[in-house]
Design a protein around this motif. Structure first.
Motif, PDB file in Angstrom:
ATOM      1  N   GLU A  81       0.806  -1.228   0.000  1.00 18.53           N
ATOM      2  CA  GLU A  81       0.000   0.000   0.000  1.00 18.53           C
ATOM      3  C   GLU A  81       0.838   1.277   0.000  1.00 18.53           C
ATOM      4  OE1 GLU A  81      -4.161   1.735   1.259  1.00 18.53           O
ATOM      5  OE2 GLU A  81      -3.542  -0.175   2.123  1.00 18.53           O
ATOM      6  N   GLU A  82       1.870   1.341   0.817  1.00 17.92           N
ATOM      7  CA  GLU A  82       2.622   2.593   0.929  1.00 17.92           C
ATOM      8  C   GLU A  82       3.410   2.924  -0.336  1.00 17.92           C
ATOM      9  OE1 GLU A  82       6.525   2.414   3.182  1.00 17.92           O
ATOM     10  OE2 GLU A  82       5.544   0.604   3.989  1.00 17.92           O
ATOM     11  N   TYR A  83       3.552   1.979  -1.255  1.00 19.48           N
ATOM     12  CA  TYR A  83       4.339   2.201  -2.471  1.00 19.48           C
ATOM     13  C   TYR A  83       3.487   2.626  -3.672  1.00 19.48           C
ATOM     14  CZ  TYR A  83       7.600  -0.531   0.358  1.00 19.48           C
ATOM     15  OH  TYR A  83       8.385  -0.992   1.372  1.00 19.48           O
TER      16      TYR A  83
END
Length: 502
Positions: free
Chosen positions: A119-121
């Motif tokens: 998700e954070e990427y």
């Protein structure tokens, strides 16, 4: 609709994993493999044969993405045992297509730490950063995103109605439940095909009514998509709600009036399609893409068939706001999961995500959908795409078509009647979609008991609609199931929901 099943026994996993490895599986040795080796992708094959290695589509995709890759095709018919075997043995590729979103084995593997939480990427990539929030939510498991979600149209359903029958009876296209009721009555009693026989009905339903057609209708009454969250934060099955039961009472009334085919509980999908094409019923709650299929069947029997269809996606009921239940798990068809054993570093992860991102460019999407212009398809002056070599397309393009990370990149014009209209209406549905909040949550009792519970409710639904029992009996069935796991499922889902949304 979620209905998780236990995976196959692990006893056979090693043998099956070795079979996958012999077909070119990932290293599975935890060393990440050769950094210069082609990216590997384990994906489902929906065709009898695999496309030629280094064929036209693969080569063109490598040029577009700037990434050399190797497909490891898993026949769709045996995907459950082979994917389970690969997960059990760790014999994985750099990308693993996990399309069995209802599999307990798959979900357990995703949450075990085997795969990257991506998700954070996603925000670092132009296409991945634009994935629909509802689809992302549907793809999370207890708040975590263990792969890039396969993106599908979020809600494909609507109501298709025989336009020629409406015209014959001087009726307008229905846009409310009240209008739909009147049309069902007229189709059942007023000889809409003009043959002088009492041989037509309104709704032409099938044995999966509870899970498919009727389920979609309950959304118009305000019911949720399999489960829904109450104002108090409880996550409950929709069949326990007043809106669902109100829809049941309405549908039973239509059935008693003859506006639903009386034998629907024994009608299978193919029989339903044939019956509709033969003019037995004039209303179908189904995917808005199905009208073209009904036409094709009818025209094959009678090229001069008078059949015409009205496609309706905006049915409403009283003061309930316009809504449509998702029939595609919130537009989520599985995960492009990236195992840590094969992709060890964040830099390598970004390379894999960059490859997936480029597959969502229009050029790559076109290659995976239509193939190569002049070889597989042509485009006319109006922009209509026509496959010119069906055999070549099936052998060389179709395998990649089912692996597209998104089905929503481009909508091509089509010469077949109702296709463009259906696509437009399904796109409109996106603004009114209701999804299942329990899909992204975990409940062990659900995994072990839901199928049996839902089947008992399904049976009670059939009995109620056909008049064998009353609403009090249906409600008694639900009450009896509370001690058989239903209340425990509600408790577990509600606790998981509060934890994610707290």
């Amino acid at each position: 609709m979620i209905s998780r099943r236990n995976g196959t026994a692990v006893a056979s996993a090693t043998v099956l994993a070795l079979t996958l490895a012999a077909c070119g599986g990932g290293s599975g040795d935890g060393d990440g493999g050769d950094a210069d080796a082609p990216l590997t992708w384990m994906s489902m094959l929906h065709t009898p044969t695999t496309p030629e290695k280094n064929g036209a589509i693969e080569t063109a995709l490598e040029e577009h993405t700037g990434t050399e890759f190797e497909m490891q095709w898993v026949p769709d018919a045996s995907k459950e045992e082979k994917i389970n075997a690969a997960l059990a043995s760790g014999t994985l590729a750099d990308i693993v297509s996990l399309t069995q979103i209802d599999s307990t084995t798959v979900r357990s593997s995703l949450t075990s730490g085997m795969f990257w939480d991506v998700e954070e990427y996603l925000s670092e990539f132009p296409n991945l950063s634009k994935i629909d929030p509802q689809t992302l939510e549907a793809a999370r498991i207890d708040g975590e995103l263990y792969g890039v979600p396969y993106q599908k149209i979020k809600a494909r359903y609507g109501v298709v109605v025989r336009q020629d029958w409406l015209d014959n009876l001087g009726l307008e296209v229905p846009h409310t439940i009240e209008d739909l009721t009147a049309v069902a009555h007229a189709f059942a009693h007023d000889d809409p095909d003009g043959n002088g026989k009492d041989d037509t009905t309104g709704f032409y339903d099938r044995e999966e009514s509870f899970r498919v057609g009727f389920r979609s209708l309950t959304g118009y009454f305000g019911a949720g998509s399999v489960f829904e969250a109450t104002e108090d934060g409880d996550v409950v099955p929709t069949f326990t709600t007043d809106a669902f039961k109100e829809a049941m009472e309405w549908y039973r009334g239509v059935y008693e009036d003859g506006g639903v085919n009386q034998e629907f509980v024994t009608v299978q999908k193919q029989n339903q399609q044939d019956g509709i094409a033969q003019g037995k019923g004039g209303i179908v709650v189904t995917g808005l893409f199905e009208a073209k299929n009904y036409m094709a069947i009818a025209q094959s029997a009678d090229p001069e068939t008078p059949m015409e269809w009205a496609l309706v996606n905006d049915i409403t009921y009283e003061d309930v706001p316009r809504r449509i239940l998702s029939d595609t798990n919130g537009g989520m068809g599985g995960w492009l999961a990236i195992p840590k054993s094969e992709v060890e570093t964040e830099d390598d992860l970004r390379k894999v995500l960059g490859f997936i991102d480029k597959l969502m460019d229009e050029e790559a999407y076109g290659l995976m959908t239509n193939g190569v212009e002049g070889t597989h398809y042509e485009v006319d002056g109006d922009g209509v795409v026509t496959i010119t070599d069906q055999t070549a397309w099936e052998q060389e393009v179709q395998p990649f078509s089912s692996s597209r990370p998104s089905e929503k990149v481009v909508t091509y014009k089509n010469a077949t009647p109702y296709v463009d209209e259906g696509n437009e209406l399904m796109a409109e549905n996106e603004d009114y979609v209701i999804t299942n909040p329990a899909q992204s949550l975990t409940s062990e009792t659900y995994d072990s008991r839901w199928s049996a519970i839902e089947q008992q409710v399904n049976d009670a639904y059939n009995q109620y609609i056909t008049g064998a029992i009353e609403m009090s009996d249906f409600e008694a069935t639900i009450e009896g199931l509370r001690g058989e796991g239903l209340d425990q499922i509600i408790e577990e889902f509600s606790a998981a929901y509060a934890k994610v949304n707290g």
